[in-house]
Scaffold this active site. Structure first.
Site, mmCIF file in Angstrom:
data_model
loop_
_atom_site.group_PDB
_atom_site.id
_atom_site.type_symbol
_atom_site.label_atom_id
_atom_site.label_comp_id
_atom_site.label_asym_id
_atom_site.label_seq_id
_atom_site.Cartn_x
_atom_site.Cartn_y
_atom_site.Cartn_z
ATOM 1 C CG ASP A 232 -1.879 -1.190 1.192
ATOM 2 O OD1 ASP A 232 -2.273 -1.641 2.282
ATOM 3 O OD2 ASP A 232 -2.172 -1.692 0.093
HETATM 4 N N1 LIG Z 1 3.226 -6.164 -3.069
HETATM 5 C C1 LIG Z 1 1.958 -5.734 -2.848
HETATM 6 N N2 LIG Z 1 0.938 -6.622 -2.831
HETATM 7 C C2 LIG Z 1 -0.333 -6.190 -2.608
HETATM 8 C C3 LIG Z 1 -0.602 -4.835 -2.354
HETATM 9 C C4 LIG Z 1 0.509 -3.912 -2.397
HETATM 10 O O1 LIG Z 1 0.339 -2.679 -2.239
HETATM 11 N N3 LIG Z 1 1.764 -4.405 -2.635
HETATM 12 N N4 LIG Z 1 -1.900 -4.420 -2.041
HETATM 13 C C5 LIG Z 1 -2.755 -5.504 -1.520
HETATM 14 C C6 LIG Z 1 -4.195 -5.191 -1.212
HETATM 15 N N5 LIG Z 1 -4.338 -4.936 0.225
HETATM 16 C C7 LIG Z 1 -4.854 -3.714 0.568
HETATM 17 O O2 LIG Z 1 -5.321 -2.975 -0.302
HETATM 18 C C8 LIG Z 1 -4.000 -5.903 1.198
HETATM 19 C C9 LIG Z 1 -4.174 -7.243 0.902
HETATM 20 C C10 LIG Z 1 -3.821 -8.225 1.833
HETATM 21 C C11 LIG Z 1 -3.314 -7.874 3.067
HETATM 22 C C12 LIG Z 1 -2.932 -8.935 4.013
HETATM 23 O O3 LIG Z 1 -2.497 -8.676 5.126
HETATM 24 N N6 LIG Z 1 -3.059 -10.202 3.543
HETATM 25 C C13 LIG Z 1 -2.597 -11.368 4.327
HETATM 26 C C14 LIG Z 1 -3.679 -12.419 4.351
HETATM 27 C C15 LIG Z 1 -4.025 -12.865 2.940
HETATM 28 C C16 LIG Z 1 -5.137 -13.953 2.940
HETATM 29 O O4 LIG Z 1 -5.372 -14.537 4.031
HETATM 30 O O5 LIG Z 1 -5.725 -14.161 1.843
HETATM 31 C C17 LIG Z 1 -1.370 -11.943 3.662
HETATM 32 O O6 LIG Z 1 -1.253 -11.807 2.444
HETATM 33 O O7 LIG Z 1 -0.565 -12.505 4.401
HETATM 34 C C18 LIG Z 1 -3.136 -6.526 3.378
HETATM 35 C C19 LIG Z 1 -3.499 -5.528 2.448
HETATM 36 C C20 LIG Z 1 -2.734 -6.662 -2.481
HETATM 37 N N7 LIG Z 1 -1.358 -7.097 -2.632
#
Ligand SMILES: Nc1nc2c(c(=O)[nH]1)N[C@@H](CN(C=O)c1ccc(C(=O)N[C@@H](CCC(=O)O)C(=O)O)cc1)CN2
Length: 287
Positions: A232
């Site tokens: 983000d």
């Molecule tokens: N490299 C990046 N990847 C993603 C971004 C980004 O800016 N840089 N944005 C996210 C979207 N997002 C908020 O908008 C977001 C998505 C997921 C998480 C998170 O903590 N996910 C956990 C759990 C995932 C699951 O259980 O499915 C994780 O991935 O460990 C926080 C913010 C999309 N990707």
């Protein structure tokens, strides 16, 4: 809005110095083109960067793109150390969409693309959950479920790369809830746009509405940004807000926020598809 089949756009960013507009306009004049719209911005006339977007009309331009690109590179771009592109205004871009379980941003994009509001094709939708398969296939769009198991992110990202490589010009994360690795983004090598459900930089990360409710905010918002390895934190393309109050629980904040998310993402995608967004380090210039 009908698009002039003989129109194209030239987008430039380079170190600022006198003579850039004259050189670009002179090049287009010499090709027989007529400049129909021009926007430019200097971040700092002394040592900053210059950003330029010119739309031009040139009969048969769609068949002359390679010729124009070679000539521009030789005659102008090299001298000014430009990052640039020339694109036909009529060539639709291929927008791949990644989604998890929330459907509002995904369905809004598919609906706008089907109506022709967004000048793009949707070659594929990829999700880490199976829930939205029927919705997507009802739009006639291929749907692939690529689950991300614990410890399985590398395999999942490899599968997504195989589905995306060579088939997309931009990827949109329509509430895709997996963090993409820097390796994936580097391998993918095309712009990725995310819709974050808060008015960044406030409430970056997971559960922004819940944290906003705890904080007692009086607005909630959404932010569309380019995706970088840092969560983000990528260059912001578009944002908006809606007023809320102490009477709204988290579910209501999410419902009010969802309308803002859809609108902000659609505006951001439209701006990107129109080549109106230029990245300036960690920020953007939006014409
Ligand atoms: N490299 C990046 N990847 C993603 C971004 C980004 O800016 N840089 N944005 C996210 C979207 N997002 C908020 O908008 C977001 C998505 C997921 C998480 C998170 O903590 N996910 C956990 C759990 C995932 C699951 O259980 O499915 C994780 O991935 O460990 C926080 C913010 C999309 N990707």
């Amino acid at each position: 809005m009908t698009v002039d089949p003989d129109s194209a756009r030239l987008v430039v960013s380079c170190p600022d110095r006198p003579g850039i507009v004259a050189a670009v306009a002179g090049f287009l004049f010499d090709t027989g083109a007529n400049v129909t719209h021009s926007d430019q911005h200097s971040s700092d006339p002394e040592g900053g960067r210059f950003f330029l977007r010119m739309e031009f009309h040139l009969p048969g331009v769609a068949e002359r793109l390679d010729e124009l690109r070679t000539a521009f590179d030789d005659e102008v771009a090299a001298e000014f150390d430009m990052a640039w592109r020339i694109v036909s205004a009529t060539a639709p871009k291929r927008m791949a969409i990644l989604v998890s379980k929330y459907d509002h941003c995904l369905l809004d994009l598919l609906w706008r693309a089907r109506r022709g509001e967004l000048p793009c094709e949707v070659p594929v939708v990829i999700s880490n959950h199976p829930d939205l398969r029927t919705d997507v296939e009802n739009f006639g769009v291929p749907f692939f479920c690529v689950p991300v198991e614990q410890g399985g992110k590398p395999a999942a990202e490899a599968q997504m790369l195989a589905l995306l490589r060579g088939h997309a010009d931009v990827v949109v994360l329509a509430r895709y809830m997996q963090i993409l690795t820097g390796g994936f983004l580097d391998e993918l090598g095309i712009p990725v746009i995310n819709i974050h459900h808060s008015f960044l930089p406030a409430f970056a990360g997971a559960n922004p509405y819940g944290r906003a409710r705890e904080r007692g905010v009086k607005i909630v918002g959404a932010t569309a940004h380019y995706v970088t390895e840092e969560l983000d934190a990528g260059p912001i393309i578009e944002q908006d807000i809606v007023r809320v109050s102490h009477r709204h629980d988290v579910d209501t904040l999410e419902r009010l926020g969802a309308d803002v998310e859809r609108t902000v993402l659609a505006r951001a995608v439209q701006l990107h598809l129109d080549d109106r967004v230029l990245v300036d380090g960690g920020t953007t210039v939006v014409f």
